[in-house]
Design a protein around this motif. Structure first.
Motif, PDB file in Angstrom:
ATOM      1  N   HIS A  38      29.754   1.221  89.029  1.00  0.00           N
ATOM      2  CA  HIS A  38      29.360   0.080  89.875  1.00  0.00           C
ATOM      3  C   HIS A  38      27.886   0.232  90.241  1.00  0.00           C
ATOM      4  O   HIS A  38      27.532   0.466  91.395  1.00  0.00           O
ATOM      5  CB  HIS A  38      30.244   0.039  91.126  1.00  0.00           C
ATOM      6  CG  HIS A  38      31.690  -0.133  90.822  1.00  0.00           C
ATOM      7  ND1 HIS A  38      32.272  -1.374  90.677  1.00  0.00           N
ATOM      8  CD2 HIS A  38      32.672   0.779  90.595  1.00  0.00           C
ATOM      9  CE1 HIS A  38      33.555  -1.220  90.391  1.00  0.00           C
ATOM     10  NE2 HIS A  38      33.822   0.080  90.334  1.00  0.00           N
ATOM     11  N   ALA A  39      27.031   0.090  89.233  1.00  0.00           N
ATOM     12  CA  ALA A  39      25.613   0.384  89.404  1.00  0.00           C
ATOM     13  C   ALA A  39      24.710  -0.824  89.202  1.00  0.00           C
ATOM     14  O   ALA A  39      23.566  -0.694  88.785  1.00  0.00           O
ATOM     15  CB  ALA A  39      25.206   1.508  88.448  1.00  0.00           C
ATOM     16  N   ALA A  40      25.211  -2.003  89.500  1.00  0.00           N
ATOM     17  CA  ALA A  40      24.436  -3.229  89.327  1.00  0.00           C
ATOM     18  C   ALA A  40      24.274  -3.925  90.678  1.00  0.00           C
ATOM     19  O   ALA A  40      25.108  -3.751  91.566  1.00  0.00           O
ATOM     20  CB  ALA A  40      25.145  -4.157  88.347  1.00  0.00           C
ATOM     21  N   PRO A  41      23.222  -4.725  90.843  1.00  0.00           N
ATOM     22  CA  PRO A  41      23.010  -5.390  92.141  1.00  0.00           C
ATOM     23  C   PRO A  41      24.208  -6.194  92.635  1.00  0.00           C
ATOM     24  O   PRO A  41      24.511  -6.173  93.821  1.00  0.00           O
ATOM     25  CB  PRO A  41      21.808  -6.302  91.873  1.00  0.00           C
ATOM     26  CG  PRO A  41      21.060  -5.614  90.777  1.00  0.00           C
ATOM     27  CD  PRO A  41      22.131  -4.981  89.911  1.00  0.00           C
ATOM     28  N   ASP A  43      27.337  -5.634  91.808  1.00  0.00           N
ATOM     29  CA  ASP A  43      28.506  -4.753  91.780  1.00  0.00           C
ATOM     30  C   ASP A  43      27.997  -3.353  92.112  1.00  0.00           C
ATOM     31  O   ASP A  43      27.801  -2.527  91.242  1.00  0.00           O
ATOM     32  CB  ASP A  43      29.154  -4.778  90.401  1.00  0.00           C
ATOM     33  CG  ASP A  43      30.404  -3.901  90.323  1.00  0.00           C
ATOM     34  OD1 ASP A  43      30.974  -3.550  91.381  1.00  0.00           O
ATOM     35  OD2 ASP A  43      30.798  -3.553  89.190  1.00  0.00           O
ATOM     36  N   CYS A  44      27.750  -3.139  93.400  1.00  0.00           N
ATOM     37  CA  CYS A  44      27.005  -1.965  93.855  1.00  0.00           C
ATOM     38  C   CYS A  44      27.825  -1.089  94.789  1.00  0.00           C
ATOM     39  O   CYS A  44      28.064  -1.450  95.942  1.00  0.00           O
ATOM     40  CB  CYS A  44      25.729  -2.430  94.564  1.00  0.00           C
ATOM     41  SG  CYS A  44      24.733  -1.105  95.249  1.00  0.00           S
ATOM     42  N   SER A  56      27.885  -4.457  97.375  1.00  0.00           N
ATOM     43  CA  SER A  56      27.722  -5.674  96.580  1.00  0.00           C
ATOM     44  C   SER A  56      27.454  -6.845  97.514  1.00  0.00           C
ATOM     45  O   SER A  56      28.189  -7.067  98.473  1.00  0.00           O
ATOM     46  CB  SER A  56      28.990  -5.949  95.770  1.00  0.00           C
ATOM     47  OG  SER A  56      29.328  -4.840  94.971  1.00  0.00           O
ATOM     48  N   ASN A  59      22.557  -6.484  99.256  1.00  0.00           N
ATOM     49  CA  ASN A  59      21.174  -6.216  98.877  1.00  0.00           C
ATOM     50  C   ASN A  59      20.198  -7.288  99.353  1.00  0.00           C
ATOM     51  O   ASN A  59      19.115  -6.963  99.829  1.00  0.00           O
ATOM     52  CB  ASN A  59      21.041  -5.981  97.376  1.00  0.00           C
ATOM     53  CG  ASN A  59      21.546  -7.132  96.542  1.00  0.00           C
ATOM     54  OD1 ASN A  59      22.288  -7.983  97.022  1.00  0.00           O
ATOM     55  ND2 ASN A  59      21.175  -7.159  95.284  1.00  0.00           N
ATOM     56  N   GLU A  70      19.481  -1.684  95.803  1.00  0.00           N
ATOM     57  CA  GLU A  70      19.706  -1.593  94.366  1.00  0.00           C
ATOM     58  C   GLU A  70      19.411  -0.195  93.830  1.00  0.00           C
ATOM     59  O   GLU A  70      20.043   0.257  92.882  1.00  0.00           O
ATOM     60  CB  GLU A  70      18.899  -2.664  93.646  1.00  0.00           C
ATOM     61  CG  GLU A  70      19.443  -4.051  93.957  1.00  0.00           C
ATOM     62  CD  GLU A  70      18.525  -5.196  93.573  1.00  0.00           C
ATOM     63  OE1 GLU A  70      17.467  -4.945  92.939  1.00  0.00           O
ATOM     64  OE2 GLU A  70      18.868  -6.340  93.914  1.00  0.00           O
ATOM     65  N   CYS A  73      22.642   1.998  94.036  1.00  0.00           N
ATOM     66  CA  CYS A  73      23.842   1.604  93.302  1.00  0.00           C
ATOM     67  C   CYS A  73      24.255   2.662  92.285  1.00  0.00           C
ATOM     68  O   CYS A  73      23.449   3.108  91.472  1.00  0.00           O
ATOM     69  CB  CYS A  73      23.618   0.277  92.583  1.00  0.00           C
ATOM     70  SG  CYS A  73      23.271  -1.114  93.672  1.00  0.00           S
TER      71      CYS A  73
END
Length: 105
Positions: A38-41, A43-44, A56, A59, A70, A73
């Protein structure tokens, strides 16, 4: 005066007693591999002091800018969080609202 999301989140946290340490962390546990997925803006997930948080969507509300969130994440961001917010009850209360469980181990 215009209220921001962070201010409203803080007010809610105070009303729920998050600053007094009464906020409960869900009992679910996650591995670091699950957090890393879960390393996206949008999906954090991050880890701070062994607690997993789903940031999530927060941000864009972060007072320091989206980039600060971000950068957290998918990783253990304990050092990053502590270096910016060590001892800040406001930041800890807002973070507590996003707790989803504990890191395994």
């Amino acid at each position: 005066m215009k209220r921001t999301f962070a201010a409203l989140a803080l007010a809610g946290a105070l009303a729920l007693g998050a600053c007094s340490g009464s906020a409960e962390v869900p009992e679910e546990t996650f591995s670091m591999e699950e957090v890393a997925a879960h390393a996206a803006p949008g999906d954090c997930w991050t880890v701070v002091e062994g607690i997993v948080y789903d940031l999530s969507g927060y941000n864009t509300a972060h007072p320091g800018g989206a980039g600060r969130i971000e950068a957290m994440c998918g990783i253990d961001a304990t050092e990053d969080f502590s270096s910016f917010h060590d001892g800040s009850r406001r930041a800890e209360a807002i973070l507590a609202e996003h707790a989803i469980g504990h890191l395994e181990g």
